[in-house]
Enzyme design. Structure first.
Site, mmCIF file in Angstrom:
data_model
loop_
_atom_site.group_PDB
_atom_site.id
_atom_site.type_symbol
_atom_site.label_atom_id
_atom_site.label_comp_id
_atom_site.label_asym_id
_atom_site.label_seq_id
_atom_site.Cartn_x
_atom_site.Cartn_y
_atom_site.Cartn_z
ATOM 1 N N ASP A 164 28.691 8.847 27.514
ATOM 2 C CA ASP A 164 27.866 8.282 28.589
ATOM 3 C C ASP A 164 26.880 7.242 28.040
ATOM 4 O O ASP A 164 26.733 6.159 28.604
ATOM 5 C CB ASP A 164 27.149 9.385 29.396
ATOM 6 N N LYS A 182 32.289 13.768 24.083
ATOM 7 C CA LYS A 182 31.348 14.475 24.959
ATOM 8 C C LYS A 182 31.310 15.929 24.502
ATOM 9 O O LYS A 182 31.500 16.865 25.295
ATOM 10 C CB LYS A 182 31.829 14.324 26.426
ATOM 11 N N TYR A 193 45.186 12.959 30.677
ATOM 12 C CA TYR A 193 46.278 12.381 31.469
ATOM 13 C C TYR A 193 47.277 13.484 31.792
ATOM 14 O O TYR A 193 48.327 13.605 31.180
ATOM 15 C CB TYR A 193 46.882 11.178 30.726
ATOM 16 N N ASP A 219 37.998 -1.141 29.745
ATOM 17 C CA ASP A 219 37.873 -2.014 30.924
ATOM 18 C C ASP A 219 36.451 -2.564 31.011
ATOM 19 O O ASP A 219 36.232 -3.736 31.298
ATOM 20 C CB ASP A 219 38.183 -1.244 32.222
ATOM 21 N N ASP A 238 40.169 4.460 28.000
ATOM 22 C CA ASP A 238 40.667 3.652 29.114
ATOM 23 C C ASP A 238 39.490 3.026 29.869
ATOM 24 O O ASP A 238 39.442 1.825 30.145
ATOM 25 C CB ASP A 238 41.485 4.564 30.046
#
Ligand code: NAD
Length: 355
Positions: A216, A184, A131, A244, A240
């Site tokens: 992933d 990752k 961010y 969702d 984030d």
């Protein structure tokens, strides 16, 4: 106990109003002694006072025990120098709300889209990561050295990693004692390498089962085998996106609760955005913000050793479940006939009267 309500933009005022009504019903039933104080933020505040976060709001927030923050239309905010402050980001940083707790669970009789049941919490680091609009002490974390070349900085610190994994392990001790660190590190060797190194060290201090998963494949495993997971801990942007996905797999983005918590403050915030496409039409599902407010009550109950707050939170969850179990008492996003107001009235009735 004072709570600050910041209604936000788009559907924010509608779902914050619904949440205030539910909090009042719970306060009455469980004698919580809540005092709800409203402050205007977002586009309405920008028009009136020249800033989406007017002076004085942050002081009011600091003077209260907790906050309910409606979603904000950050995508259309003007630049900061013209008053467009991302209220959510500003509070996360200034109050050091490093842990974003996002539960997702499937419910009996409510269609879900994954292959298995799900009952998990995504614990997302909330103050650093990718961010770049907020992860620097000074200056932006995104830059354009020459036209056509854009760079973005991802910040991962040892202390930031340790404290988020600690929050995940503490939560796992109150649940099924399993923690999955999502990363990752095969590509982001330094940043996610550091995150994993700290995660392993912290997890050894707790009696939890600890495992690691690439982000992933985690996206696919949420669809295929979500029932394997209990607490998932990860860096800011991965958390984030995965949260969702998890909320939608459980039925709707409108169901995802979200609490931003630090050591001293907590802000309940819906997992979704301000949904401008349905704003002002009585079509918003208020459940995400309602469940987030429930998480806030639970957090306050633990902070103040006040069991009535935990009982109120559990009652709220149960009554939301009862309404969601019946296709006649769902909102439109779940295929039901109810608007925001009718759903809220049905819920408040149950909050006051149901055993
Ligand atoms: P969104 O989450 O607002 O909407 C995505 C889709 O889901 C839309 O079709 C919307 O109608 C639907 N939806 C969302 N919440 C719903 C609810 N409670 N009930 C029923 N349907 C719901 O995402 P977006 O359209 O990408 O973003 C809109 C605005 O929200 C942008 O300005 C974005 O910057 C902002 N945003 C804010 C936050 C926040 O305040 N924390 C988070 C994400 C996006």
């Amino acid at each position: 106990m004072k709570l600050t309500l910041l209604p936000g933009d788009g559907i924010g005022p509608e779902i914050t109003q619904a949440t205030a009504q539910a909090l009042q019903a719970l306060a009455q039933r469980f004698a919580l002694g809540l005092d709800l104080e409203w402050h205007e933020i977002g586009l309405a505040a920008l028009e009136r006072s020249g800033s989406t976060l007017p002076p004085g709001v942050e002081a009011a927030v600091r003077a209260s025990e907790g906050v309910v923050l409606g979603p904000i239309s950050t995508a259309i905010y003007p630049p900061r120098e013209k008053g467009g402050i991302n209220v959510s980001a500003a509070l996360r940083i200034s109050l050091d709300l490093y842990a974003n707790l996002r539960p997702s669970r499937t419910r009996e009789a409510l269609p879900h889209y994954g292959r298995t049941e799900m009952d998990l919490v995504i614990v997302r680091e909330n103050t650093e990561g990718f961010y770049s609009d907020r992860n620097m002490a000074s200056g932006p974390g995104e830059l354009m050295p020459v036209p056509g070349v854009a760079l973005s900085l991802r910040k991962v610190t040892a202390e930031g990693s340790r404290r988020i994994v600690r929050a995940a392990c503490e939560l796992a001790l109150r649940r099924r004692r399993k923690v999955t660190a999502v990363h990752k590190a095969n590509v982001l060797k330094l940043t996610d390498g550091l995150f994993l190194e700290e995660a392993r060290r912290v997890a050894r201090e707790y009696e939890v089962e600890y495992e690691e998963q690439l982000v992933d494949s985690m996206a696919a495993l949420l669809v295929r085998q979500a029932d394997r997971y209990d607490v998932i801990v990860t860096t800011n942007m991965f958390g984030d996106i995965l949260s969702d996905e998890a909320a939608e797999l459980c039925g709707s983005l409108g169901l995802g609760g979200s609490l931003n918590a630090g050591d001293h403050h907590a802000v309940a915030q819906a997992a979704h955005g301000s949904a401008p496409d349905i704003a002002g039409q009585d079509r918003a599902n208020p459940v995400s913000l309602l469940l987030s407010a429930g998480q806030l009550l639970e957090w306050l109950g633990r902070k103040h050793s006040a069991p009535a707050f935990g009982e109120a939170a559990a009652h709220l969850e149960r009554q939301v479940d009862v309404l969601l179990a019946n296709s006649d008492t769902r909102t439109g996003d779940l295929g039901g006939p109810l608007g925001t107001r009718a759903f809220t009235e049905a819920l408040c009735l149950r909050l006051k009267e149901a055993p």
